[in-house]
Design a protein around this motif. Sequence first.
Motif, PDB file in Angstrom:
ATOM      1  N   GLY A  59      46.257  52.281  38.649  1.00 28.77           N
ATOM      2  CA  GLY A  59      45.375  51.306  38.007  1.00 28.77           C
ATOM      3  C   GLY A  59      45.826  49.884  38.284  1.00 28.77           C
ATOM      4  O   GLY A  59      45.004  48.985  38.542  1.00 28.77           O
ATOM      5  N   LYS A  60      47.121  49.646  38.237  1.00 27.81           N
ATOM      6  CA  LYS A  60      47.642  48.309  38.521  1.00 27.81           C
ATOM      7  C   LYS A  60      47.347  47.921  39.968  1.00 27.81           C
ATOM      8  O   LYS A  60      47.038  46.758  40.263  1.00 27.81           O
ATOM      9  N   ALA A  61      47.435  48.886  40.869  1.00 32.18           N
ATOM     10  CA  ALA A  61      47.108  48.625  42.278  1.00 32.18           C
ATOM     11  C   ALA A  61      45.631  48.257  42.426  1.00 32.18           C
ATOM     12  O   ALA A  61      45.273  47.389  43.239  1.00 32.18           O
ATOM     13  N   GLU A  62      44.772  48.897  41.634  1.00 33.48           N
ATOM     14  CA  GLU A  62      43.347  48.557  41.679  1.00 33.48           C
ATOM     15  C   GLU A  62      43.113  47.139  41.150  1.00 33.48           C
ATOM     16  O   GLU A  62      42.272  46.398  41.674  1.00 33.48           O
ATOM     17  N   LEU A  63      43.849  46.752  40.115  1.00 27.57           N
ATOM     18  CA  LEU A  63      43.737  45.378  39.634  1.00 27.57           C
ATOM     19  C   LEU A  63      44.149  44.401  40.731  1.00 27.57           C
ATOM     20  O   LEU A  63      43.525  43.344  40.911  1.00 27.57           O
ATOM     21  N   ALA A  64      45.208  44.730  41.461  1.00 27.70           N
ATOM     22  CA  ALA A  64      45.662  43.874  42.558  1.00 27.70           C
ATOM     23  C   ALA A  64      44.614  43.794  43.665  1.00 27.70           C
ATOM     24  O   ALA A  64      44.560  42.813  44.408  1.00 27.70           O
ATOM     25  N   SER A  65      43.767  44.848  43.747  1.00 32.73           N
ATOM     26  CA  SER A  65      42.694  44.874  44.748  1.00 32.73           C
ATOM     27  C   SER A  65      41.385  44.344  44.182  1.00 32.73           C
ATOM     28  O   SER A  65      40.322  44.528  44.787  1.00 32.73           O
TER      29      SER A  65
END
Length: 576
Positions: A97-103
């Motif tokens: 989820g954090k990676a999706e926020l970064a994307s």
Amino acid sequence: MKMTKKAITLSLGLVVMGSASFAQNLNDAKKAIDAEQYAKATSMLKSLVSSQAGKGENYFSLGDVYLRNDYVDSAKAVFNKGIAADPKYALNYVGLGKAELASNNPTGAKADFDKAIAAASKKDYLPYMYIGKAYVEQDKPDFAAALPMLQKADELDAADKDPETFVALGDFYAAQKKNSEALSNYLRALNMNEAQVRPKVQIGRMYKESRAFPESETQLKEVITADPNYGPAYREIAELYMQWANFEPANFAAKSTEAITNYKKYLDLTDKSFDARLRYAQFLYYAKDFKALETETADLAKLYPNNQKALVIQRLQAYSAAENKNPESLKLLTDFFAKNSDTTRLIAADYLYLGKAQLLANQDSLALISITKAVAKDSTNVEALEDVGKALYGNKKYAQAADVYKNAIKLNPNGKGSLTNYYYLGSANYYRYAIADQAKQNPDKKILVEADSALAFINRTAPDFTLAYITRGRVARYMDDQTNPKGLVIPFYQQYIDLVTVKKPELATQPAEKRNILEAYANLGYAYMNTDKTKAADMFNKALAIDPSYTNASNGLKALTAPAPKAAAKAAPKKK
């Protein structure tokens, strides 16, 4: 049975020993992450993933390091491996989820966060805490989404077992400049574990942001004393000293030096990441260490040619080259402008330094255009106009120079160079008129009036400014009646003589004043020639006492003492 029991006991003992060893190594890796030693942490975590392949926490920590270094795709791959290895470990879903926020995919992030909560036990506070942290730590924090997550983590951690819950809450409030709420949570964390370092650093940071500089310095120095190898403390104290330097101009040099020294220590203790080195380059710019900045940015440009922030590096490299009077600065700035065709991304300093580079290349007219744009975007750049005026004046473009100085005075009447601006405005207009007059172009006397007005301002505000009297005397010579002079030069040259011989006699000993003194005496001699021959002779003789070879005075003295021409005799009548 006893044997089985022994085997079980032995087996349990081995598990406990293995878990203790694993926990210690993972804890060391987490400490390295917190200390921003990411290369060290990565190495340790890769080893742990290899030796403890079934432990989901290893993958989560490794993926977290990748995210901190902007390797989003690598982070996602590691989190997915963690889920495959340990599906019940919820934090790898949080990592995704954090990676999706970064994307920039908040919808995808929410889906992964929901999976994390579903995979965890109802009493597990960690997914909520890390989801809250994820929302806070993104480039544009989502505080509304973060707060209920962090509050739920606090609620589930009812026994206050994990101080990290309160550190996360402290970070949440600190990011919003709510220092009282942040401080109370950091103190709760420290009450649980006084040995923690990061909350203390955060408290020091809050003091700095509140401009309580001495308190911030004390707090951060205590951290450094307790743990001299904790890099973030040096970064924060460096930030403190740089901000402090700007608030105390009298101590700027000392404080900015402290800032650079501590930031270097931070770099030495961490991985010298691109972002860290970019911030160091900015420190060098703020500290005006342009030699070091040019070297640092040139190195970064070679190491990271395709970095998304490469233009920032190019900008700083060009700036430092211009400050160092490097001829390459114009090329660097020209290339920079070419890569930034969208002028909305350009700032005032870009035009300012382009102007400086153009001045360096003797392109004073282009420099004037660039620096005028810089002033239009940010009026604090007005002093740079003085450099353009100086270049135009030096290139004998007196009309343009006068216009620039007049504009500089209008925009910055009380600037540190205002008296100099008034002087050059007067002097430029004097030369502008004199050259046009000698070329028989019949220049407008208004030019002289403007010159005299500028010099008169100096006489009133800085009576010891010697050149103002000399130049005003020169202006007065042109303002006077050329056929029947009325002695307009007398008061100004006399005020100059009084200044350097009576009020400030020490000025007369300065070599730079000798020529001015000779000029003043000679002009006074000629001014008195038709009204007071005795005074005129006195002036010429005083000039010759200083320099017997001064021809203006000797010629004046000769003209003064020469006998009047006799009337021509009538021609004798011719004999008849």
